[in-house]
Scaffold this motif. Structure first.
Motif, short mmCIF file in Angstrom:
data_model
loop_
_atom_site.label_atom_id
_atom_site.label_comp_id
_atom_site.label_asym_id
_atom_site.label_seq_id
_atom_site.Cartn_x
_atom_site.Cartn_y
_atom_site.Cartn_z
N ALA A 1 -11.90 -51.53 -19.14
CA ALA A 1 -11.95 -52.20 -17.91
C ALA A 1 -11.57 -51.77 -16.42
CB ALA A 1 -11.03 -53.53 -18.24
N LEU B 1 -12.30 -60.39 -17.92
CA LEU B 1 -11.15 -59.98 -16.83
C LEU B 1 -11.86 -60.22 -15.45
CD1 LEU B 1 -9.06 -56.96 -18.07
CD2 LEU B 1 -8.35 -59.29 -17.92
N MET B 2 -12.81 -59.79 -15.10
CA MET B 2 -13.43 -59.82 -14.02
C MET B 2 -13.55 -61.49 -13.76
SD MET B 2 -14.30 -57.03 -12.47
CE MET B 2 -15.66 -56.53 -11.57
N PHE C 1 -14.92 -57.46 -22.61
CA PHE C 1 -13.52 -57.86 -22.12
C PHE C 1 -13.55 -57.63 -20.64
CE2 PHE C 1 -9.34 -55.91 -21.35
CZ PHE C 1 -8.44 -56.83 -21.70
N SER C 2 -14.15 -56.67 -20.20
CA SER C 2 -14.02 -56.31 -18.92
C SER C 2 -14.62 -57.43 -18.05
CB SER C 2 -15.11 -54.90 -18.46
OG SER C 2 -15.16 -54.37 -17.18
N LEU D 1 -11.44 -58.10 -5.69
CA LEU D 1 -11.35 -58.44 -6.99
C LEU D 1 -11.24 -57.42 -7.87
CD1 LEU D 1 -11.95 -60.59 -9.27
CD2 LEU D 1 -14.36 -60.36 -9.08
N GLU D 2 -12.27 -56.41 -7.73
CA GLU D 2 -12.22 -55.21 -8.68
C GLU D 2 -10.97 -54.51 -8.60
OE1 GLU D 2 -14.42 -55.43 -6.13
OE2 GLU D 2 -16.32 -55.59 -6.85
N VAL E 1 -12.66 -48.50 -15.82
CA VAL E 1 -13.61 -47.85 -15.48
C VAL E 1 -14.76 -48.74 -15.20
CG1 VAL E 1 -15.32 -46.39 -16.29
CG2 VAL E 1 -13.04 -46.01 -17.11
N LEU F 1 -8.56 -51.71 -22.33
CA LEU F 1 -8.04 -51.71 -20.75
C LEU F 1 -8.40 -50.73 -19.97
CD1 LEU F 1 -4.42 -52.43 -21.56
CD2 LEU F 1 -6.06 -53.86 -20.71
N VAL F 2 -8.69 -49.37 -20.36
CA VAL F 2 -9.30 -48.37 -19.73
C VAL F 2 -10.71 -48.52 -19.42
CG1 VAL F 2 -9.90 -45.85 -19.81
CG2 VAL F 2 -7.88 -46.67 -20.53
N GLU G 1 0.90 -61.57 -10.49
CA GLU G 1 -0.58 -61.79 -10.09
C GLU G 1 -0.67 -63.36 -9.62
OE1 GLU G 1 -4.11 -60.62 -9.12
OE2 GLU G 1 -2.77 -59.34 -9.70
N ARG G 2 -0.08 -64.13 -10.57
CA ARG G 2 -0.66 -65.55 -10.27
C ARG G 2 0.09 -66.24 -9.15
NH1 ARG G 2 -0.09 -68.60 -16.21
NH2 ARG G 2 -1.51 -67.28 -17.29
N SER H 1 -14.46 -51.86 -13.50
CA SER H 1 -14.27 -52.39 -12.31
C SER H 1 -14.40 -51.38 -11.26
CB SER H 1 -12.88 -53.13 -12.33
OG SER H 1 -11.87 -52.33 -12.88
N PHE H 2 -13.82 -50.15 -11.59
CA PHE H 2 -14.14 -49.04 -10.54
C PHE H 2 -15.47 -48.82 -10.42
CE2 PHE H 2 -14.73 -44.35 -9.92
CZ PHE H 2 -13.87 -44.44 -8.51
N VAL I 1 -12.52 -39.80 -16.16
CA VAL I 1 -13.18 -40.99 -16.86
C VAL I 1 -13.75 -42.02 -16.08
CG1 VAL I 1 -11.04 -42.42 -17.60
CG2 VAL I 1 -12.82 -41.88 -19.30
N ALA I 2 -12.89 -42.29 -15.06
CA ALA I 2 -13.37 -43.21 -14.09
C ALA I 2 -14.81 -42.71 -13.35
CB ALA I 2 -12.33 -43.68 -13.07
N LEU J 1 -1.12 -48.11 -18.48
CA LEU J 1 0.03 -47.23 -18.42
C LEU J 1 1.30 -47.58 -19.18
CD1 LEU J 1 -0.03 -45.84 -14.76
CD2 LEU J 1 -0.66 -44.73 -16.70
N GLU K 1 -9.20 -67.58 -10.60
CA GLU K 1 -8.18 -67.56 -10.13
C GLU K 1 -7.99 -67.27 -8.58
OE1 GLU K 1 -5.24 -65.16 -12.47
OE2 GLU K 1 -4.96 -66.62 -13.57
N PHE L 1 -10.05 -63.32 -13.22
CA PHE L 1 -9.57 -62.91 -12.07
C PHE L 1 -10.38 -63.59 -10.80
CE2 PHE L 1 -6.20 -59.79 -12.12
CZ PHE L 1 -6.27 -59.57 -13.44
N ARG M 1 -7.87 -55.56 -8.15
CA ARG M 1 -6.93 -56.59 -8.91
C ARG M 1 -6.97 -56.21 -10.45
NH1 ARG M 1 -6.98 -61.99 -8.22
NH2 ARG M 1 -8.80 -62.09 -7.26
N VAL M 2 -8.39 -56.23 -10.68
CA VAL M 2 -8.71 -56.05 -12.16
C VAL M 2 -8.19 -54.45 -12.55
CG1 VAL M 2 -10.37 -55.75 -14.03
CG2 VAL M 2 -10.67 -57.54 -12.30
N TYR N 1 -4.45 -54.38 -12.35
CA TYR N 1 -3.72 -55.03 -13.52
C TYR N 1 -3.95 -54.49 -15.06
CZ TYR N 1 -2.82 -58.51 -16.95
OH TYR N 1 -2.49 -59.30 -18.09
N ASP O 1 1.19 -60.06 -15.11
CA ASP O 1 0.51 -61.20 -15.09
C ASP O 1 1.04 -62.32 -14.22
OD1 ASP O 1 -1.66 -62.82 -16.14
OD2 ASP O 1 -0.34 -63.91 -17.58
#
Lengths: 215, 215, 215, 215
Positions: B196, A205-206, A201-202, B115-116, B198, B193-194, B102-103, B200-201, C191-192, B128, A212, A209, B118-119, B122, B99
């Motif tokens: 994703a 998304l990467m 999933f991650s 990029l990261e 982590v 989501l979390v 963003e677009r 991208s971080f 967590v990150a 949250l 886009e 994005f 933005r992921v 989002y 979404d």
């Protein structure tokens, strides 16, 4: 004519699929019915038990037949370890079904989903199936334990969900040895499958994005 | 002139955005008010209920209008599944807003974030929002349950945070069936989501350290 | 001469580092002493309180001086957000120290560690520091709460470790609102950071195994 | 002739391997027996204690001999930190064995497993071994604690599994200071190792699906 023999084995596997699929649905249904509806009349109970046993016997027979037919038996056992697992633990057999469905789609060159979506679908379905099978098996073992906190099938599903996601609230946990062995299996296999879902999933998304951003 | 029709659909979507954004804020506000302030006078309660219903009706009407206007309806349903979800579950509508924001930024070629980042933004905002919506819904269901341990909205937020991060202390967990169904949804979508965020971080740190190393 | 001004700002930052480092150690020490040794004599308590206040004042003064000196203040605030965070929450200041140490090593072209090892070291130290700071702050808030289960600093460290790794046993959890706010912060940032440690460890193993395979 | 000296050190390490492997099995067995079978007769207890001590002494002697023989001792300590850890904590020595087995297979150019499978096998075995060692050590410390909830070795294994996967149910957690120190170690090292297993499983799935897609 060894090539011919391999081809015939594959041909056999392709033809046996629909029957094995029906047998796996029958196995899962009969196991579910026998666990979730405990007050069955003796006649129905015997019927469902027969369905369980016959479908399991079909899996074992099919595996042994393929093993006997294969040229290099040790090689067959080693490379087809998923087949062995789903023969011994038929609750997991639909895993094999997902796998085969996937391969056939690829053979027919169905355009299908993006790479990440396929990994997510496969791992996610496998995780859900494992969770369902583990929930059933744990409920079967725990409901009669004196100090259990998994008392309904709903509790078992709740436990399985909190285990698969590694949340682990601890308000519903197995207490019997067999229940805990199943739980340890679910934890380790589940953490890998859910991790694969999260990872793909991650990655999805990467990639989306990035695309886009390039447009 | 099918191209013209698609273009007009997009033009419509672009123009409807500000109104749908206001409607989604009204929906979230009215739902929040009705859950968090239970002792409302009948007049205010009726007012907020009307706001809830009218904004929801606006979402449904807008979705159906677009569906009716689109050339290939089945294709519309399949490719716009996020639209369908946020129409049925309007608490999640702000997801659609993020979404679209963003677009639009991308269309206007705003330089924007890496990029990261933005992921992370989002996925983090979506997590949250999901946590907030799940916290509200679970609090709504649990506060009147006899043996609940989620008694205040603070407890619900605490539960949602420990669920999203998969910490799962277990000192506050839903006990009602509906609360648990919402919790299972939050667990699975939240873990993705979390994860994703982590992921991208982690990718961002790796890239930044690599760049500094090259300089 | 704007370039000259930026250069002088960097020169100032470089020179102020050792003093800020000493101030951050003094802040952390004085906060630790005041939390962990509650029965201090009034004289010692006043001394340590003065150390806390003076070192905090030094951070604020240094931040404001740099802000006043910078050409584009809004740009300064936005790009130096880590500086703002560690000025408002000085318990986290050592994060800035790790960051600066890292940058200086890179400037001097110290060969240093592999990329993954640097990400692991940085994220790991940041996670440990956050865990220590959160443990101290939660212990400070919880020890006097009537129904708390974090009663000793050891409990707080145990809680922080099980939170950072998202294990979340739940045998020690904050019950006060302030304690829970700190906990939510630790969960999300932790967590990150721990995810980044795990991700870079995983990447390191992959790379090392790949290199050994190629030899 | 410094090259000759390094070569002889490697030659020595290669020859000492089988003996160290036997010693590590003896250490693990004797520690296991002494923890799990508390009612041993004095004679057997003394025998197993001797086995523990002698095998540990062998590890220490071998490490010191290699240290004394190496040209640059500080370099030896720094680059061979895994050797130092498994000498001080011999329960973890099999980690070294896995590592060496891996290296030797590579030297002999055994075709072996795919990259991801090797990372999974190595990390997974290391995690299992750590879990077993931590379970033994925690059980040893906790079984005599008055308010412990880890009362049997089964509980300790159950606790270790729920800790390694970061599920953390909390129905079995260490309460003694030493048990908690071991647990914190298991959490941090375990989360990294299990994360590496999950990451490489995810990478393996992605690669296999990509290959199938290309065919």
């Amino acid at each position: 004519m060894p090539v011919d023999r391999d081809t015939r084995l594959q041909e056999w596997e392709r033809r046996a699929q629909p029957y094995l699929f029906i047998a796996s649905i029958l196995f899962l249904t009969s196991y579910t019915v026998r666990v979730l509806i405990p007050g069955l009349s003796p006649g129905w109970d015997a019927l469902w038990e027969t369905v369980t046993i016959v479908s399991w016997a079909a899996f074992v027979a099919e595996y042994l037949a393929r093993l006997a037919y294969s040229r290099d038996r040790w090689h067959f056992v080693r490379t087809r370890w998923l087949d062995l697992i789903v023969t011994v633990l038929p609750l997991l057999r639909p895993l094999r079904m997902i796998d085969l469905h996937e391969r056939m789609q690829l053979r027919r060159a169905v355009p299908g989903l993006a790479l990440e979506a396929r990994v997510m679908t496969y791992s996610g379905l496998a995780a859900l199936l494992l969770g369902y099978a583990a929930g059933l098996a744990v409920y079967h073992d725990e409901r009669s334990a004196p100090d259990a906190n998994i008392r309904t099938f709903g509790d078992a599903v709740w436990w399985a969900a909190s285990t698969l996601t590694t949340t682990g609230y601890g308000d519903a946990t197995p207490v019997t040895p067999r229940g805990r062995v199943i739980a340890v299996g679910l934890m380790f296999v589940g953490v890998a499958l859910v991790g694969a879902v999260v990872g793909s999933f991650s990655a999805y998304l990467m990639r989306r994005f990035r695309q886009e951003g390039e447009r």
